[in-house]
Design an enzyme around this catalytic site. Structure first.
Site, PDB file in Angstrom:
ATOM      1  N   SER A  76      91.178  57.703  36.272  1.00 30.98           N
ATOM      2  CA  SER A  76      89.799  57.684  35.853  1.00 30.98           C
ATOM      3  C   SER A  76      89.620  56.661  34.884  1.00 30.98           C
ATOM      4  O   SER A  76      90.540  56.328  34.061  1.00 30.98           O
ATOM      5  CB  SER A  76      89.417  59.134  35.458  1.00 30.98           C
ATOM      6  OG  SER A  76      89.699  59.483  34.149  1.00 30.98           O
ATOM      7  N   SER A  78      88.276  57.129  31.584  1.00 29.96           N
ATOM      8  CA  SER A  78      88.201  57.880  30.413  1.00 29.96           C
ATOM      9  C   SER A  78      88.836  57.074  29.461  1.00 29.96           C
ATOM     10  O   SER A  78      88.253  57.099  28.083  1.00 29.96           O
ATOM     11  CB  SER A  78      88.176  59.260  30.273  1.00 29.96           C
ATOM     12  OG  SER A  78      89.489  59.535  30.557  1.00 29.96           O
ATOM     13  N   LYS A 157      94.497  61.383  26.765  1.00 33.61           N
ATOM     14  CA  LYS A 157      93.381  61.242  25.985  1.00 33.61           C
ATOM     15  C   LYS A 157      94.147  60.729  24.483  1.00 33.61           C
ATOM     16  O   LYS A 157      95.396  60.570  24.409  1.00 33.61           O
ATOM     17  CB  LYS A 157      92.662  62.270  25.407  1.00 33.61           C
ATOM     18  CG  LYS A 157      91.783  62.929  26.535  1.00 33.61           C
ATOM     19  CD  LYS A 157      90.819  62.142  27.207  1.00 33.61           C
ATOM     20  CE  LYS A 157      90.247  62.980  28.444  1.00 33.61           C
ATOM     21  NZ  LYS A 157      89.116  62.138  29.085  1.00 33.61           N
ATOM     22  N   SER A 256      83.866  60.044  28.679  1.00 31.05           N
ATOM     23  CA  SER A 256      85.144  60.864  28.538  1.00 31.05           C
ATOM     24  C   SER A 256      84.964  62.480  28.189  1.00 31.05           C
ATOM     25  O   SER A 256      84.366  62.909  27.269  1.00 31.05           O
ATOM     26  CB  SER A 256      86.175  60.199  27.445  1.00 31.05           C
ATOM     27  OG  SER A 256      87.259  61.235  27.058  1.00 31.05           O
TER      28      SER A 256
END
Length: 299
Positions: A76, A78, A157, A256
């Site tokens: 993805s 994010s 992250k 995100s």
């Protein structure tokens, strides 16, 4: 992904090892004697031959993936612009301690995350309150079912808040221990409108910024027109980061789903630190292999 490849490798290692070991302990000598008596060349039964051949290979792969480095694919956007959809990355599995494969229990401590690290972790679930008032982790974002199973997924992250930090976040503005995070606007995002991930950033007039987190300088994307994001503190995230917990955020700040939605990341959910892009695939009709990203060190 909802399946655990490490668990599969561990299971195969155990099965092949048991088949090979039991055969050598209890059946090998008798079978060898029978072949010798019949004047025939010795051969293992097919299941034993497979187990003997595959056990060392699977075992070595398990050790490398569990304790050295593991490959992941970015699914993805994010973490754009740092990591793009289709990037294949390597993750240092011993950066934050050696953990048992599949179970993820730490057996040897080798270090702790630092502010600014890009981290792969097991998704912890959303913080909810069950019927008796206890705090639980749920797979249901709305908490309508506080005991919904948490998906077995690896997420990625960046570490923003450390245990004991006082954190404030309002949209893309971050204040840590009373000091605003330093960021500098670079300019508008320029991408390929044919790619879905780039198209969203272009549609919302995203801008790129250079952000300084501790000793780490990296890029982030901002899309204020996309809509507001949850502030910190909120109902799931206190202003002071609890012990053994980390505040995680994506570099694509308005796109995100991170600690602002599901709370801090427990230490036991850490998998490892992302350190390099070893391959990058943009899609057959939108750039194919992105050679200039291959070998990029992740900051």
């Amino acid at each position: 992904m909802d399946f655990d490849f490490s668990a599969i490798l561990l299971a195969l290692t155990v099965v092949f090892g048991v088949v090979w070991g039991v055969d050598r302990l209890f059946f090998y000598q008798g079978r060898k004697a029978r072949f010798a008596a019949a004047g025939e060349d010795y051969r293992d039964p097919a299941p034993v031959d497979w187990a003997r051949s595959l056990f060392p290979v699977i075992f070595v792969v398990l050790l490398l993936r569990s304790f050295v480095a593991e490959p992941f694919r970015i699914p993805s956007g994010s973490m754009m612009p740092t990591l793009d959809v289709g990037d294949f990355i390597l993750v240092n599995k011993f950066a934050y301690g050696l953990r048992l494969p599949a179970f993820n229990n730490k057996v040897v401590s080798t270090g702790e995350p630092r502010r600014g690290d890009v981290v792969v972790f097991r998704f912890p679930g959303y913080i909810c309150q069950d019927q008796d008032g206890s705090i639980v982790r749920s797979g249901d974002m709305t908490c309508a079912d506080p005991h919904a199973p948490v998906p077995n997924q690896n997420w990625i992250k960046r570490v923003i808040g450390m245990p004991g930090d006082t954190i404030e976040v309002h949209d893309s503005q971050i204040v840590i221990n009373g000091k605003p995070v330093v960021d500098t606007e670079i300019g508008p995002f320029k991408g390929n409108a044919a790619r879905l991930e780039d198209n969203e950033l272009l549609y919302y007039n995203a801008t790129l910024w250079s952000e300084q987190l501790g000793s780490v300088k990296h890029l982030i994307a901002r899309m204020p027109s996309r809509g507001p994001t949850p502030p910190i503190p909120n109902a799931r995230v206190p202003s002071v980061v609890p012990p053994n917990c980390y505040i995680m955020m994506g570099d694509d700040r308005e796109n995100s789903e991170d600690s602002r939605w599901w709370g801090c990341l427990p230490e036991q959910n850490l998998v490892g630190r992302a350190f390099m892009i070893w391959f990058s695939w943009k899609g057959m009709h939108t750039g194919a292999v992105d050679f200039h990203r291959i070998g990029t060190i992740i900051h």
